[in-house]
Enzyme design. Structure first.
Site, PDB file in Angstrom:
ATOM      1  N   ASP A 174       0.874  -1.165   0.000  1.00 32.57           N
ATOM      2  CA  ASP A 174       0.000   0.000   0.000  1.00 32.57           C
ATOM      3  C   ASP A 174       0.906   1.208   0.000  1.00 32.57           C
ATOM      4  OD1 ASP A 174      -2.858   0.699  -0.055  1.00 32.57           O
ATOM      5  OD2 ASP A 174      -2.249   1.990   1.593  1.00 32.57           O
TER       6      ASP A 174
ATOM      7  N   GLY B 200       1.928   6.399 -12.053  1.00 32.26           N
ATOM      8  CA  GLY B 200       1.353   7.287 -11.037  1.00 32.26           C
ATOM      9  C   GLY B 200       1.949   8.691 -11.073  1.00 32.26           C
TER      10      GLY B 200
HETATM   11  P1  IMP Z   1      -2.786   1.856  -3.607  1.00 38.81           P
HETATM   12  O1  IMP Z   1      -1.606   1.506  -2.774  1.00 38.81           O
HETATM   13  O2  IMP Z   1      -3.149   0.793  -4.590  1.00 38.81           O
HETATM   14  O3  IMP Z   1      -3.927   2.357  -2.794  1.00 38.81           O
HETATM   15  O4  IMP Z   1      -2.391   3.065  -4.576  1.00 38.81           O
HETATM   16  C1  IMP Z   1      -1.211   3.755  -4.431  1.00 38.81           C
HETATM   17  C2  IMP Z   1      -1.161   4.905  -5.430  1.00 38.81           C
HETATM   18  O5  IMP Z   1      -0.071   5.730  -5.003  1.00 38.81           O
HETATM   19  C3  IMP Z   1      -0.797   4.480  -6.831  1.00 38.81           C
HETATM   20  O6  IMP Z   1      -1.906   4.239  -7.641  1.00 38.81           O
HETATM   21  C4  IMP Z   1      -0.029   5.706  -7.322  1.00 38.81           C
HETATM   22  O7  IMP Z   1      -0.906   6.682  -7.672  1.00 38.81           O
HETATM   23  C5  IMP Z   1       0.682   6.190  -6.078  1.00 38.81           C
HETATM   24  N1  IMP Z   1       2.019   5.614  -6.041  1.00 38.81           N
HETATM   25  C6  IMP Z   1       2.454   4.615  -5.232  1.00 38.81           C
HETATM   26  N2  IMP Z   1       3.728   4.287  -5.513  1.00 38.81           N
HETATM   27  C7  IMP Z   1       4.092   5.081  -6.528  1.00 38.81           C
HETATM   28  C8  IMP Z   1       5.299   5.187  -7.252  1.00 38.81           C
HETATM   29  O8  IMP Z   1       6.290   4.470  -7.070  1.00 38.81           O
HETATM   30  N3  IMP Z   1       5.298   6.127  -8.205  1.00 38.81           N
HETATM   31  C9  IMP Z   1       4.239   6.924  -8.470  1.00 38.81           C
HETATM   32  N4  IMP Z   1       3.089   6.844  -7.842  1.00 38.81           N
HETATM   33  C10 IMP Z   1       3.011   5.932  -6.855  1.00 38.81           C
END
Ligand code: IMP
Length: 203
Positions: A76, A163
């Site tokens: 996460d 992201g």
């Molecule tokens: P979740 O952990 O699936 O709730 O989503 C995490 C969100 O954080 C991702 O969809 C990205 O938008 C952002 N994120 C997490 N890690 C990265 C990274 O390494 N680079 C860019 N965005 C990130």
């Protein structure tokens, strides 16, 4: 406490985010772990109802371990912007809307920074957080946290990564995560820091 090992284990990667699955696969590559994605096993994603990265990572790893009977690894993660009181934080994915439009999410961050007059780098501090959670089918769980600090640039630069990468300039570097080749990002990223802790504990 008994020391667990992931050596020669088959592991479910409890994510449906292609960018994360690719990066976790690249990080696991050298350790001879056989990784399969939760999607390929038909496992659904639990709702992320936790209030911390740890809680949400653990919800995902436990659900996949229960659903598959295999050891499961979940991440996460998110981008925390100081001037926005830590937003988008836990909601980093949500800011991209249902179509997962990160150009939109980055514009949203930038508009909020502009609204605060945050134009100089010192007012544009941010960090990425990644919590990697490993859950075993018997209920045992171990979590590992990594962070990387930097500033946000505008306009976004580069097309590597995923992201918010194109607007994140890590401290001490001249390229954004979007401009770095994947190996360079893996040397310093939040996910890589968490992953090194995981490797120290579980290999
Ligand atoms: P979740 O952990 O699936 O709730 O989503 C995490 C969100 O954080 C991702 O969809 C990205 O938008 C952002 N994120 C997490 N890690 C990265 C990274 O390494 N680079 C860019 N965005 C990130």
């Amino acid at each position: 406490m008994e020391r667990r090992s992931l050596r020669n284990q088959k592991l479910v990667v409890a994510s449906h985010n292609p960018g994360k699955i690719r990066e976790i696969g690249e990080l696991l590559g050298p350790y001879g772990v056989e990784a399969v994605s939760a999607g390929s096993l038909g496992l659904s994603e639990p709702e992320e109802t936790g209030t911390t990265f740890e809680a949400n990572a653990q919800l995902k790893s436990e659900a996949s371990a229960r659903g598959s009977g295999l050891v499961a690894l979940a991440d996460d993660s998110g981008l925390c912007v100081d001037a926005l009181n830590g937003d988008p934080g836990l909601h980093s994915a949500r800011w991209a809307g249902p179509s997962r439009d990160f150009a939109l999410a980055m514009r949203n961050v930038e508009e909020k920074l502009q609204a605060q007059g945050a134009t100089s780098p010192s007012l544009r501090r941010a960090h990425f957080v990644s919590v990697l959670s490993v859950a075993w089918p018997d209920g045992h769980v171990e979590n590992f946290r990594g962070e990387v600090y930097g500033t946000l640039v505008w306009p976004p630069r580069g097309s590597y990564g995923f992201g918010y990468d194109p607007m994140f300039l890590p401290d001490g570097h001249e390229q954004t995560f979007g401009e770095m080749d994947p190996d360079a990002k893996h040397a310093i990223s939040h996910r890589a820091v968490a992953f090194r802790k995981l490797v120290d504990a579980l290999f």
